[in-house]
Motif scaffolding. Structure first.
Motif, PDB file in Angstrom:
ATOM      1  N   SER A  69       0.814  -1.220   0.000  1.00  0.00           N
ATOM      2  CA  SER A  69       0.000   0.000   0.000  1.00  0.00           C
ATOM      3  C   SER A  69       0.845   1.266   0.000  1.00  0.00           C
ATOM      4  CB  SER A  69      -0.932   0.010   1.212  1.00  0.00           C
ATOM      5  OG  SER A  69      -0.179   0.021   2.426  1.00  0.00           O
ATOM      6  N   ARG A  70       2.082   1.161   0.435  1.00  0.00           N
ATOM      7  CA  ARG A  70       2.994   2.304   0.483  1.00  0.00           C
ATOM      8  C   ARG A  70       4.393   1.795   0.183  1.00  0.00           C
ATOM      9  NH1 ARG A  70       3.287   7.149   3.703  1.00  0.00           N
ATOM     10  NH2 ARG A  70       1.322   6.571   4.714  1.00  0.00           N
ATOM     11  N   ALA A  71       5.017   2.330  -0.874  1.00  0.00           N
ATOM     12  CA  ALA A  71       6.376   1.930  -1.193  1.00  0.00           C
ATOM     13  C   ALA A  71       7.292   2.171   0.007  1.00  0.00           C
ATOM     14  CB  ALA A  71       6.883   2.703  -2.411  1.00  0.00           C
ATOM     15  N   VAL A  72       8.352   1.380   0.106  1.00  0.00           N
ATOM     16  CA  VAL A  72       9.206   1.394   1.302  1.00  0.00           C
ATOM     17  C   VAL A  72       9.616   2.804   1.696  1.00  0.00           C
ATOM     18  CG1 VAL A  72      11.385   0.609   2.261  1.00  0.00           C
ATOM     19  CG2 VAL A  72      10.029  -0.935   0.854  1.00  0.00           C
ATOM     20  N   LEU A 111      -2.198 -12.136   2.800  1.00  0.00           N
ATOM     21  CA  LEU A 111      -2.547 -10.796   3.270  1.00  0.00           C
ATOM     22  C   LEU A 111      -1.787 -10.513   4.554  1.00  0.00           C
ATOM     23  CD1 LEU A 111      -6.430 -11.096   2.818  1.00  0.00           C
ATOM     24  CD2 LEU A 111      -4.850  -9.902   1.289  1.00  0.00           C
ATOM     25  N   GLY A 112      -1.258  -9.292   4.696  1.00  0.00           N
ATOM     26  CA  GLY A 112      -0.507  -9.006   5.912  1.00  0.00           C
ATOM     27  C   GLY A 112      -0.113  -7.550   6.037  1.00  0.00           C
ATOM     28  N   PHE A 113       0.711  -7.298   7.050  1.00  0.00           N
ATOM     29  CA  PHE A 113       1.226  -5.965   7.324  1.00  0.00           C
ATOM     30  C   PHE A 113       2.743  -6.038   7.448  1.00  0.00           C
ATOM     31  CE2 PHE A 113      -3.156  -5.752   8.721  1.00  0.00           C
ATOM     32  CZ  PHE A 113      -3.567  -4.528   8.195  1.00  0.00           C
ATOM     33  N   TRP A 114       3.421  -5.173   6.708  1.00  0.00           N
ATOM     34  CA  TRP A 114       4.880  -5.120   6.685  1.00  0.00           C
ATOM     35  C   TRP A 114       5.383  -4.015   7.618  1.00  0.00           C
ATOM     36  CZ3 TRP A 114       8.193  -1.163   4.915  1.00  0.00           C
ATOM     37  CH2 TRP A 114       9.545  -1.525   4.790  1.00  0.00           C
ATOM     38  N   ASN A 115       6.543  -4.264   8.246  1.00  0.00           N
ATOM     39  CA  ASN A 115       7.178  -3.258   9.106  1.00  0.00           C
ATOM     40  C   ASN A 115       6.263  -2.875  10.275  1.00  0.00           C
ATOM     41  OD1 ASN A 115       9.346  -1.541   9.781  1.00  0.00           O
ATOM     42  ND2 ASN A 115       8.461   0.184   8.658  1.00  0.00           N
ATOM     43  N   VAL A 116       5.611  -3.879  10.854  1.00  0.00           N
ATOM     44  CA  VAL A 116       4.600  -3.608  11.883  1.00  0.00           C
ATOM     45  C   VAL A 116       5.200  -3.009  13.152  1.00  0.00           C
ATOM     46  CG1 VAL A 116       2.943  -5.310  11.078  1.00  0.00           C
ATOM     47  CG2 VAL A 116       4.754  -6.014  12.658  1.00  0.00           C
ATOM     48  N   LEU A 117       6.466  -3.260  13.401  1.00  0.00           N
ATOM     49  CA  LEU A 117       7.125  -2.706  14.596  1.00  0.00           C
ATOM     50  C   LEU A 117       7.858  -1.413  14.284  1.00  0.00           C
ATOM     51  CD1 LEU A 117       8.536  -5.971  16.238  1.00  0.00           C
ATOM     52  CD2 LEU A 117       6.353  -4.804  16.658  1.00  0.00           C
ATOM     53  N   ASP A 118       7.645  -0.884  13.077  1.00  0.00           N
ATOM     54  CA  ASP A 118       8.310   0.350  12.650  1.00  0.00           C
ATOM     55  C   ASP A 118       9.823   0.192  12.741  1.00  0.00           C
ATOM     56  OD1 ASP A 118       8.058   2.796  11.523  1.00  0.00           O
ATOM     57  OD2 ASP A 118       7.692   3.895  13.388  1.00  0.00           O
ATOM     58  N   ASP A 119      10.304  -0.979  12.263  1.00  0.00           N
ATOM     59  CA  ASP A 119      11.726  -1.315  12.371  1.00  0.00           C
ATOM     60  C   ASP A 119      12.619  -0.480  11.463  1.00  0.00           C
ATOM     61  OD1 ASP A 119      10.105  -4.238  12.253  1.00  0.00           O
ATOM     62  OD2 ASP A 119      11.427  -4.007  13.977  1.00  0.00           O
ATOM     63  N   ILE A 120      12.088  -0.074  10.317  1.00  0.00           N
ATOM     64  CA  ILE A 120      12.912   0.535   9.281  1.00  0.00           C
ATOM     65  C   ILE A 120      12.844   2.051   9.368  1.00  0.00           C
ATOM     66  CG2 ILE A 120      13.371   0.653   6.808  1.00  0.00           C
ATOM     67  CD1 ILE A 120      13.766  -2.111   8.081  1.00  0.00           C
ATOM     68  N   ALA A 142      10.675   4.543   6.973  1.00  0.00           N
ATOM     69  CA  ALA A 142       9.615   3.797   6.294  1.00  0.00           C
ATOM     70  C   ALA A 142       8.426   3.620   7.231  1.00  0.00           C
ATOM     71  CB  ALA A 142      10.126   2.429   5.853  1.00  0.00           C
ATOM     72  N   LYS A 143       7.245   3.626   6.668  1.00  0.00           N
ATOM     73  CA  LYS A 143       6.026   3.469   7.444  1.00  0.00           C
ATOM     74  C   LYS A 143       5.499   2.041   7.313  1.00  0.00           C
ATOM     75  CE  LYS A 143       5.626   7.878   8.555  1.00  0.00           C
ATOM     76  NZ  LYS A 143       5.678   8.352   9.956  1.00  0.00           N
ATOM     77  N   PRO A 144       4.781   1.553   8.316  1.00  0.00           N
ATOM     78  CA  PRO A 144       4.108   0.258   8.163  1.00  0.00           C
ATOM     79  C   PRO A 144       3.172   0.292   6.951  1.00  0.00           C
ATOM     80  CG  PRO A 144       4.105   0.935  10.463  1.00  0.00           C
ATOM     81  CD  PRO A 144       4.602   2.113   9.670  1.00  0.00           C
ATOM     82  N   ALA A 145       3.001  -0.855   6.317  1.00  0.00           N
ATOM     83  CA  ALA A 145       2.200  -0.891   5.094  1.00  0.00           C
ATOM     84  C   ALA A 145       1.460  -2.217   4.979  1.00  0.00           C
ATOM     85  CB  ALA A 145       3.088  -0.684   3.869  1.00  0.00           C
ATOM     86  N   PHE A 146       0.337  -2.167   4.283  1.00  0.00           N
ATOM     87  CA  PHE A 146      -0.426  -3.369   3.988  1.00  0.00           C
ATOM     88  C   PHE A 146       0.193  -4.063   2.781  1.00  0.00           C
ATOM     89  CE2 PHE A 146      -3.794  -5.398   1.467  1.00  0.00           C
ATOM     90  CZ  PHE A 146      -4.239  -6.335   2.390  1.00  0.00           C
ATOM     91  N   ILE A 147       0.315  -5.387   2.841  1.00  0.00           N
ATOM     92  CA  ILE A 147       0.870  -6.159   1.731  1.00  0.00           C
ATOM     93  C   ILE A 147      -0.072  -7.297   1.379  1.00  0.00           C
ATOM     94  CG2 ILE A 147       3.319  -5.630   2.117  1.00  0.00           C
ATOM     95  CD1 ILE A 147       3.539  -8.185   3.750  1.00  0.00           C
ATOM     96  N   GLY A 148      -0.026  -7.722   0.139  1.00  0.00           N
ATOM     97  CA  GLY A 148      -0.857  -8.822  -0.287  1.00  0.00           C
ATOM     98  C   GLY A 148      -0.344  -9.431  -1.569  1.00  0.00           C
ATOM     99  N   SER A 149      -0.725 -10.685  -1.815  1.00  0.00           N
ATOM    100  CA  SER A 149      -0.330 -11.333  -3.056  1.00  0.00           C
ATOM    101  C   SER A 149      -1.360 -12.363  -3.462  1.00  0.00           C
ATOM    102  CB  SER A 149       1.051 -11.995  -2.924  1.00  0.00           C
ATOM    103  OG  SER A 149       0.990 -13.099  -2.035  1.00  0.00           O
ATOM    104  N   LEU A 150      -1.353 -12.681  -4.748  1.00  0.00           N
ATOM    105  CA  LEU A 150      -2.241 -13.676  -5.326  1.00  0.00           C
ATOM    106  C   LEU A 150      -1.393 -14.554  -6.235  1.00  0.00           C
ATOM    107  CD1 LEU A 150      -5.244 -14.610  -5.776  1.00  0.00           C
ATOM    108  CD2 LEU A 150      -5.254 -13.085  -7.759  1.00  0.00           C
ATOM    109  N   THR A 151      -1.376 -15.871  -5.970  1.00  0.00           N
ATOM    110  CA  THR A 151      -0.523 -16.782  -6.709  1.00  0.00           C
ATOM    111  C   THR A 151      -1.318 -17.996  -7.166  1.00  0.00           C
ATOM    112  OG1 THR A 151       1.348 -16.141  -5.310  1.00  0.00           O
ATOM    113  CG2 THR A 151       1.629 -18.103  -6.667  1.00  0.00           C
TER     114      THR A 151
END
Length: 208
Positions: A13-16, A182-191, A194-203
């Motif tokens: 949802s938000r580039a790194v 479906l998930g959330f990246w950088n949830v602990l604000d590690d980076i 960079a802000k936490p962001a929603f991530i998803g994929s379809l395979t």
């Protein structure tokens, strides 16, 4: 192993280090037999597919993985490389990333677990504290754990490039090889930066 191919798309949802959404695409196929001897896959990744940011299709890479699965021990070992060849409009020669990983399945009657731990260079290195984002000579650890709460659903915690992610992986139809993550990246604000962001994929997997 041979007999499996896949294609998928993913998004954030938000580039790194930006504010716009972005996406990626990938496809690949397996070869060999990972249970009898050596198996693996060859993959093509497209790093940006957002047509609105002026950067679409500007990055791509080819990767390869080799591995063996020890059936009795429920243990897999793999080595691989990403970006062994490809293109990047910002660089003349994209730098490859190498990795080694070990995966262990822990069966139980409540929620079977899959543990994964490894180390990789460049694209697997921590995004923090790298001047000018140059990580080609850096090596860092990555790890994840997945709990299968249902035969068609798992909950995942992942730590890669210095960022913690949480999410779920779903197979909506038992007889259809379609996976939704479906998930959330950088949830602990590690980076930093960079802000936490929603991530998803379809395979989708193709079995032949």
């Amino acid at each position: 192993s041979w007999g499996v191919a896949y294609a998928g798309v993913s998004g954030i949802s938000r580039a790194v280090y930006g504010s716009q959404a972005d996406g990626a695409a990938s496809a690949g196929f397996g070869f060999g037999n990972a249970q009898e001897f050596i198996g693996g896959s060859i993959d093509l990744g497209i790093g940006s597919i957002n047509p609105t940011d002026g950067d679409a299709m500007s990055r791509g890479n080819v990767g390869i993985t080799l591995g063996h699965f020890f059936t009795d021990a429920l243990l897999g070992v793999a080595v691989g490389a990403k970006n062994i060849t490809g293109w990047d409009n910002d660089r003349k020669d994209p730098d490859p990333s190498y990795y080694v990983a070990v995966t262990k399945v822990l069966p139980n009657n409540v929620a079977p677990l899959m543990l994964n731990v490894g180390a990789g260079s460049n694209g697997y290195a921590d995004l923090n504290y790298r001047p000018n984002n140059d990580r080609k000579d850096e090596i860092d650890m990555f790890a994840s754990v997945a709990a299968y709460v249902h035969p068609q659903a798992s909950v995942i915690i992942d730590y890669t490039v210095g960022a913690t992610s949480i999410g779920t992986s779903l197979v909506p139809f038992a007889k259809l090889p379609l996976t939704i993550d479906l998930g959330f990246w950088n949830v602990l604000d590690d980076i930093d930066g960079a802000k936490p962001a929603f991530i998803g994929s379809l395979t989708y997997a193709f079995l032949f």
